[in-house]
Design a protein around this motif. Structure first.
Motif, short mmCIF file in Angstrom:
data_model
loop_
_atom_site.label_atom_id
_atom_site.label_comp_id
_atom_site.label_asym_id
_atom_site.label_seq_id
_atom_site.Cartn_x
_atom_site.Cartn_y
_atom_site.Cartn_z
N MET A 187 -15.88 26.39 -18.36
CA MET A 187 -15.12 27.00 -19.46
C MET A 187 -15.90 28.16 -20.09
O MET A 187 -15.35 29.23 -20.36
CB MET A 187 -14.79 25.95 -20.52
CG MET A 187 -13.76 24.93 -20.08
SD MET A 187 -13.47 23.65 -21.35
CE MET A 187 -12.78 24.64 -22.69
N LEU A 188 -17.20 27.93 -20.33
CA LEU A 188 -18.01 28.94 -20.98
C LEU A 188 -18.26 30.16 -20.10
O LEU A 188 -18.30 31.29 -20.57
CB LEU A 188 -19.35 28.33 -21.40
CG LEU A 188 -19.30 27.30 -22.53
CD1 LEU A 188 -20.67 26.66 -22.72
CD2 LEU A 188 -18.83 27.93 -23.83
N ASN A 189 -18.44 29.91 -18.81
CA ASN A 189 -18.84 31.00 -17.90
C ASN A 189 -17.70 31.61 -17.10
O ASN A 189 -17.83 32.74 -16.62
CB ASN A 189 -19.91 30.49 -16.94
CG ASN A 189 -21.22 30.18 -17.63
OD1 ASN A 189 -21.98 31.08 -17.98
ND2 ASN A 189 -21.49 28.90 -17.85
N HIS A 190 -16.59 30.88 -16.98
CA HIS A 190 -15.51 31.38 -16.13
C HIS A 190 -14.13 31.28 -16.78
O HIS A 190 -13.13 31.68 -16.16
CB HIS A 190 -15.50 30.63 -14.79
CG HIS A 190 -16.83 30.66 -14.10
ND1 HIS A 190 -17.29 31.76 -13.41
CD2 HIS A 190 -17.82 29.73 -14.01
CE1 HIS A 190 -18.50 31.50 -12.91
NE2 HIS A 190 -18.84 30.28 -13.28
N GLY A 191 -14.06 30.74 -17.99
CA GLY A 191 -12.80 30.72 -18.72
C GLY A 191 -11.68 29.94 -18.06
O GLY A 191 -10.51 30.31 -18.16
N ILE A 192 -12.01 28.83 -17.41
CA ILE A 192 -10.99 28.07 -16.68
C ILE A 192 -10.09 27.28 -17.63
O ILE A 192 -10.42 27.06 -18.80
CB ILE A 192 -11.63 27.09 -15.67
CG1 ILE A 192 -12.35 25.96 -16.41
CG2 ILE A 192 -12.55 27.82 -14.71
CD1 ILE A 192 -12.61 24.74 -15.56
N ASP A 193 -8.94 26.86 -17.12
CA ASP A 193 -8.04 25.97 -17.84
C ASP A 193 -8.58 24.55 -17.73
O ASP A 193 -8.63 24.00 -16.63
CB ASP A 193 -6.64 26.05 -17.23
CG ASP A 193 -5.71 24.99 -17.80
OD1 ASP A 193 -5.83 24.67 -18.99
OD2 ASP A 193 -4.87 24.47 -17.04
N PRO A 194 -9.00 23.94 -18.83
CA PRO A 194 -9.65 22.62 -18.75
C PRO A 194 -8.72 21.52 -18.26
O PRO A 194 -9.15 20.60 -17.55
CB PRO A 194 -10.11 22.35 -20.18
CG PRO A 194 -9.25 23.22 -21.03
CD PRO A 194 -8.97 24.44 -20.22
N ASP A 195 -7.45 21.60 -18.60
CA ASP A 195 -6.53 20.52 -18.23
C ASP A 195 -6.30 20.47 -16.72
O ASP A 195 -6.23 19.39 -16.13
CB ASP A 195 -5.20 20.67 -18.96
CG ASP A 195 -5.36 20.50 -20.47
OD1 ASP A 195 -6.20 19.67 -20.88
OD2 ASP A 195 -4.68 21.21 -21.23
#
Length: 238
Positions: A77-85
């Motif tokens: 999330m911090l490094n690649h901005g992914i969707d956590p769900d």
């Protein structure tokens, strides 16, 4: 280590406990069940596809994020901005058939006075599936997961504060059961009793170096490789 963890529960230490907090993976079920091996494969595949790199590079990055941020998810999330769900759904798409109903564990948890919580860096669906397979889901008052934590994982202090505030936990009358020593540092500082779950036959089990007890881990009150027996050992004072 100045203070070695006790291995047998002293019932008097738990007589005033009214909030019982359990990690999920490798805590409510033994380490040798190794559900995480399946999750690990799924996370590596996710990183590999996301970044279009070879499997070895994906796995190395996955482990680095886990070490540095508490979860692979937080690092992504911090490094690649992914969707956590979407990540959580992919990571926890596993086979739970290795988990069998454990009536003895269920009876031991049910007998504990007060509230019981699952506090996990995983998701509610994963915790529900695992606890349901063990036959213990109905014994818990609530599940506090990575989503409720705002995707900030243990061992971050703000996550424990959020859990305690949400459920109005009196930490002086609470205990936490965990399999990672670092995840018990904050609970101990908050006044909770701390119990570390370790693998049975520790010498034959492959675990990450940051999962092991070290000379600096003075925040561990108790250590056990058998959760059911430990809980039953507290019963005289409960």
């Amino acid at each position: 280590m100045e203070k070695k963890p006790k291995t047998s529960p002293d019932p008097a230490d738990f007589a005033n406990v009214r909030d019982w907090v359990f990690d999920l993976d490798n805590t409510l079920y033994p380490h040798h069940i190794n559900l995480f091996a399946q999750i690990d494969v799924n996370m590596t595949a996710y990183v590999q596809e996301l970044l279009q790199v070879e499997r070895e590079e994906a796995r190395a990055l996955q482990k680095r994020y886990y070490h540095e941020h508490g979860t692979t998810l937080q690092g992504l999330m911090l490094n690649h901005g992914i969707d956590p769900d979407s990540f959580l759904e992919r990571a926890h798409a596993i086979d739970y058939s290795a988990l069998l109903p454990d009536a003895d564990l269920g009876d031991a948890i049910k007998a504990l006075p007060g509230r019981k919580f699952i506090f996990t860096n995983g998701s509610v669906p994963h915790a529900e599936a695992a606890a349901r397979a063990l036959g213990i889901l109905d014994h818990f008052d609530d599940i506090f997961d990575i989503v409720a934590a705002g995707y900030v994982p243990k061992p971050a202090g703000e996550t424990y504060d959020k859990f305690a505030s949400l459920h109005r936990v009196d930490t002086a009358n609470a205990v936490m059961f965990e399999d990672l020593p670092r995840n018990l540092q904050v609970p101990k500082a908050l006044g909770m009793r701390t119990v570390l779950l370790v693998p049975r036959n520790l010498d034959t089990v492959l675990i990450e170096r940051w999962e092991t007890l070290t000379e600096e881990d003075d925040h561990i009150d108790y250590m056990t490789d058998d959760l059911t027996s430990f809980l039953k050992g507290m019963q005289p004072a409960l």
